[in-house]
Design a protein around this motif. Structure first.
Motif, mmCIF file in Angstrom:
data_model
loop_
_atom_site.group_PDB
_atom_site.id
_atom_site.type_symbol
_atom_site.label_atom_id
_atom_site.label_comp_id
_atom_site.label_asym_id
_atom_site.label_seq_id
_atom_site.Cartn_x
_atom_site.Cartn_y
_atom_site.Cartn_z
ATOM 1 N N GLY A 117 -0.785 -0.956 -9.103
ATOM 2 C CA GLY A 117 -1.130 0.302 -10.533
ATOM 3 C C GLY A 117 -2.390 1.255 -9.270
ATOM 4 O O GLY A 117 -2.196 2.884 -9.862
ATOM 5 N N ASN A 118 -2.858 0.688 -9.069
ATOM 6 C CA ASN A 118 -3.942 1.463 -8.155
ATOM 7 C C ASN A 118 -3.021 2.360 -7.402
ATOM 8 O O ASN A 118 -2.913 3.310 -7.297
ATOM 9 C CB ASN A 118 -4.998 1.260 -7.265
ATOM 10 C CG ASN A 118 -6.210 0.016 -8.256
ATOM 11 O OD1 ASN A 118 -5.911 0.632 -9.593
ATOM 12 N ND2 ASN A 118 -6.910 0.102 -7.738
ATOM 13 N N VAL A 119 -1.805 1.707 -6.564
ATOM 14 C CA VAL A 119 -0.779 2.190 -5.904
ATOM 15 C C VAL A 119 -0.402 3.294 -6.772
ATOM 16 O O VAL A 119 -0.107 4.711 -6.308
ATOM 17 C CB VAL A 119 -0.341 1.465 -5.177
ATOM 18 C CG1 VAL A 119 0.567 2.255 -4.605
ATOM 19 C CG2 VAL A 119 -1.047 1.017 -3.753
ATOM 20 N N ALA A 120 0.050 3.391 -7.855
ATOM 21 C CA ALA A 120 0.868 4.137 -8.247
ATOM 22 C C ALA A 120 0.453 5.211 -9.069
ATOM 23 O O ALA A 120 0.392 6.572 -9.103
ATOM 24 C CB ALA A 120 1.789 2.985 -9.957
ATOM 25 N N VAL A 121 -0.984 4.814 -9.357
ATOM 26 C CA VAL A 121 -1.635 5.801 -10.223
ATOM 27 C C VAL A 121 -2.131 7.148 -9.009
ATOM 28 O O VAL A 121 -2.206 7.987 -9.080
ATOM 29 C CB VAL A 121 -3.446 5.449 -10.427
ATOM 30 C CG1 VAL A 121 -4.374 6.848 -11.689
ATOM 31 C CG2 VAL A 121 -2.704 4.264 -11.186
ATOM 32 N N GLY A 122 -2.380 6.185 -7.812
ATOM 33 C CA GLY A 122 -3.062 7.169 -6.927
ATOM 34 C C GLY A 122 -2.011 8.486 -6.762
ATOM 35 O O GLY A 122 -2.126 9.162 -6.305
ATOM 36 N N LEU A 123 -1.018 7.569 -6.008
ATOM 37 C CA LEU A 123 0.615 8.510 -6.132
ATOM 38 C C LEU A 123 1.054 9.132 -6.593
ATOM 39 O O LEU A 123 1.301 10.487 -6.788
ATOM 40 C CB LEU A 123 1.403 7.484 -5.698
ATOM 41 C CG LEU A 123 1.828 6.873 -4.068
ATOM 42 C CD1 LEU A 123 2.886 6.090 -4.181
ATOM 43 C CD2 LEU A 123 1.640 7.102 -2.820
#
Length: 843
Positions: A212-218
């Motif tokens: 989720g963090n990677v998705a939110v960051g992108l």
């Protein structure tokens, strides 16, 4: 991702209880973070000339984003402490887009330091050194992540592309692994535990949030690239995502807690105090992720014992004074352990300072304490039961006055000792009776009598050797079983040895002593019996020793050996017949030993004699000499005869199926021929096993043949008319060896082994053998020499014209499962000179 501080370890040196290894790690990580921050700030920024945001503003935004990511952390318990997981990967991706990559180490150091300082001020109190370690660890991880990302692409203010997204993901993975590894190493160094469990626990709790963090960051990078105003829509979804993360962590934590609770309470199912306490310490350390567990056990005698363990696997126990009631601090829980109103102990669990106990831990501790209290109470009850049982068991087999084993134990242990000895190993039993013991009781009182018995027991115990069994039978009788009797060729030596021992004991006991203030000499009468270990049990030996003891009293001496001529009630034969009755109901005690007879010219087998052996479960291997005579004089003879015939014919049937046409011989008792039903029973056995009658040879003795009873003639005639062959065993030893053959038609003569053994050196024995062989030739009978043990005897028999023989020179008796192969080999190797089974004019 960071590891929480696990509490002070006062028994380890360091700053404020921090282990030196953790200090070294903290210093190394901090130095790395500072170097990365300084180097990063000196690198060219690469910002566009027309950038609307001044560099300090961008740097401040990065610090704020990184701080916010740490403030929004989630926590869960792991081995030896709390693990915090944050939005670090999302903040990393966003900052890589917003600011030069070289600024991130310093921004992370500053932002994480500020965030954890705020958290320490408003909630958990953390030492400055701990905050420095956490901030430095995150800064070092961001430095490595920046290196990986910039090696694959240039993310600052760049339009999102698949290649750039891959570089950002690679950097995020690096950040995840480095922070997880540093957290695991810190916990491992602090508590001396492997880094694997906390590392795996952290990764297991983080992986979904990482995605989720990677998705939110992108997503934020894309929205910044399209229109920053879209970011205003993100807070509600991010809040829901945060709640989803928190719920998942809580559910996973509760599932693991209940699984650990079930395992911990199941492990308490032990029967001893140490096992329960050890399982409780181990289970509580796992269940509560504690840094210290103490189980204090209250024993029934008022003593207390403490069992203490830590995550490093150390477990110590020691005696303690009754623990005083003390108010626990905020980092520990203490629960008294009671069953009803009975205190059984106390449970103390110390939690890491970064993970103080909450309501869930208090509830779990209460339930675990109840289970532990019940387990400790059960263990104490079981211990008392074991003590009572042991005491009862001891009293059941020991004399309470002298402490010696009693009659019951003597019989049990004595029979066990006899079974462990070789069948023919001699043993001796000495039965002692104190003379004039009643006068001591009547004159000086029962207390003096008891004193005399204890004195006698002590003296006998000092005289007994290792391996002997000493017992008080009751009253003034003692028994001593000697199992180490020397084995010497002379059969009288064991009795002589036992008599010497008995006389020595009598002399030593007679040494003057004082009983109840009266000086006296203890005189005893001793009965001595010696027997082979496999020939009698302890009950029989005691009976014989009792007879010998009374012989000693009557004879006026102190010691007397057992005299069988004065024993009118020997029970050994009765016991043997009872044991034989049991042996006839099973198939593994009475076994056949088969010995072939061979043709002296061709080497071919001419027949096989079936001998019976008794594999007695207590007496060992018994030969026919040990039991045939009692059987012949009992009512079991018929059953025994049928049993042996059935076994022999079963073997003969196996030979027939294997193509071996060889007769089998069975010895027949004289009394068996008095049974007119014998021919019918033999015919039925032959039919049942499908064995031709001529394949069965019944061996009878001359004394049977010389009987003038009409029933014997009828039985023998019927058997011969059936086709069953008859052989005369031990020929030459009867009273009318040369005249009985005119009355009874037989097929074979067997020369007695006593003549065969002596024929080489004795002209008389050789003459008898020569005459027997000649007689057999004249009457057309086969002749077999028994007991051939040497090649010289074989040659002499061949010279005298004997055509067949059996004995150890050729083969020892062998089991049924081996003789088939031997017979087949003999037939294959024999020259083609085979004589018919029923000779017609030739031997």
């Amino acid at each position: 991702m960071t590891s929480g501080r696990a509490g002070d370890q006062v028994d380890r040196p360091g700053i404020r209880g921090v282990p030196p290894r953790v200090l070294v790690l903290t210093a190394a990580v901090t130095l790395t973070a500072l170097i990365a921050a300084v180097v990063g700030l000196t690198l060219p920024a690469g910002l566009p000339v027309d950038d609307p945001l001044p560099p300090p503003a961008r740097y401040a935004i990065a610090v704020a984003v990184l701080a916010l990511a740490q403030l929004a952390r989630l926590r869960f318990r792991a081995a030896a402490g709390m693990v915090s997981i944050s939005w670090g990967e999302a903040a990393l991706i966003i900052c890589l887009y917003l600011v030069p990559a070289g600024w991130l180490p310093s921004a992370t150091l500053l932002g994480a330091g500020l965030a954890w300082t705020v958290l320490s001020l408003v909630g958990e109190r953390r030492p400055t050194l701990e905050i420095v370690r956490i901030a430095a660890s995150l800064a070092a991880a961001s430095a490595l992540a920046v290196s990986v990302t910039t090696a694959l692409g240039r993310p600052m203010l760049a339009a999102p592309t698949p290649a750039l997204a891959g570089a950002l993901v690679a950097g995020s993975v690096t950040y995840l692994l480095v922070t997880a590894w540093l957290g695991g190493v810190t916990l491992g160094l602090r508590h001396g535990v492997p880094i694997g469990p906390p590392l795996l626990a952290a990764l297991r709790g983080k992986w979904l949030m990482f995605v989720g963090n990677v998705a939110v960051g992108l997503l934020v990078v894309v929205l910044l690239e399209i229109d920053p105003r879209w970011l205003l829509l993100l807070p509600p979804p991010l809040w829901l995502l945060q709640q989803t993360y928190r719920h998942r962590l809580r559910v996973g934590q509760e599932r693991r807690t209940w699984r650990a609770f079930a395992d911990a309470t199941a492990a308490l199912n032990q029967l001893d105090e140490r096992g329960v306490a050890t399982a409780a310490v181990t289970g509580a350390l796992t269940l509560f992720q504690a840094e210290l567990v103490e189980v204090d056990v209250a024993r029934g005698d008022g003593r207390w014992r403490r069992y203490r363990g830590d995550p490093a696997g150390g477990l110590v126990d020691r005696e303690i004074a009754e623990p005083a009631a003390a108010e626990p601090d905020e980092h520990e829980l203490v629960r008294p352990l009671t069953v009803g109103a009975v205190p059984v102990g106390r449970l103390r669990v110390r939690f890491p300072r970064s993970a103080p106990p909450g309501g869930r831990e208090r509830d779990a501790l209460a339930a675990f304490g109840e289970a532990l209290a019940a387990a400790l109470h059960d263990a104490a009850t079981h211990r008392e039961l074991r003590l009572v049982t042991a005491r009862s068991s001891y009293e059941a087999v020991h004399d309470p006055l002298t402490g010696l084993v009693n009659r019951v134990a003597l019989l049990s242990k004595g029979d066990q000792a006899l079974r462990q000895l070789a069948h023919d190993h001699p043993v001796a039993l000495l039965l002692l009776d104190i003379d004039q013991f009643r006068e001591v009781n009547d004159t000086l009182g029962h207390a003096a009598g008891d004193q005399l018995l204890r004195l006698t027991a002590n003296r006998l115990g000092a005289l007994a050797r290792n391996g002997d069994l000493l017992a008080r039978l009751g009253g003034d009788e003692f028994a001593l079983l000697l199992t180490s009797v020397p084995v010497i060729g002379d059969r009288t030596a064991p009795m002589a040895y036992a008599l010497r021992q008995a006389r020595e004991i009598a002399e030593r006991l007679a040494a003057p002593t004082e009983v109840a203030g009266v000086r006296m000499s203890v005189e005893v009468s001793v009965g001595v019996v010696v027997a082979d270990a496999g020939t009698a049990d302890l009950t029989e030996l005691l009976r014989r020793a009792d007879i010998a003891m009374y012989q000693a009293k009557e004879g006026g001496g102190s010691v007397a050996p057992y005299d069988s001529t004065r024993d009118a009630a020997s029970t050994d034969q009765l016991a043997l017949l009872a044991e034989l009755r049991e042996a006839l109901t099973v198939d593994d005690q009475l076994v056949l030993a088969l010995q072939p007879a061979v043709d002296l010219t061709t080497g071919a087998p001419t027949g096989v004699e079936a001998l019976i052996r008794w594999r007695h479960p207590r007496r060992g291997w018994l030969s026919p000499v040990d039991f045939i005579r009692p059987v012949e004089n009992s009512e079991q003879l018929g059953t025994f005869t049928r049993y042996v015939l059935d076994k022999a014919l079963r073997v003969a049937a196996d030979w027939a199926r294997a193509g071996l046409d060889i007769p089998i011989s069975v010895n027949l008792s004289a009394r068996s021929l008095l049974d007119p039903r014998l021919p019918v029973e033999i015919a039925e056995a032959l039919r049942r096993h499908k064995v031709p009658p001529h394949r069965l040879v019944l061996e009878i003795t001359e004394t049977v043949v010389m009987s003038e009873l009409e029933v014997i003639d009828e039985v023998l005639a019927t058997l011969r008319s059936m086709g069953v062959q008859l052989a005369v065993d031990d020929f030459g030893t009867g009273f009318s060896s040369l005249t009985f053959l005119t009355r009874i038609a037989v097929d074979e003569l067997k020369v007695d082994r006593s003549f065969v053994i002596r024929m080489v050196d004795s002209p008389e024995a050789a003459a008898i053998v020569r005459t027997t062989v000649g007689l057999a030739h004249e009457l057309g009978l086969r002749v077999v020499a028994e007991g051939v043990e040497t090649a010289e005897q074989r040659s002499a028999l061949a010279e005298l014209g004997c055509t067949a023989a059996q004995g150890y020179h050729f083969f020892k008796p062998m089991p049924a499962d081996k003789i088939g192969a031997v017979l087949g080999t003999l037939l294959d190797e024999a020259r083609p000179n085979v004589f018919p089974l029923r000779a017609d004019g030739a031997s």
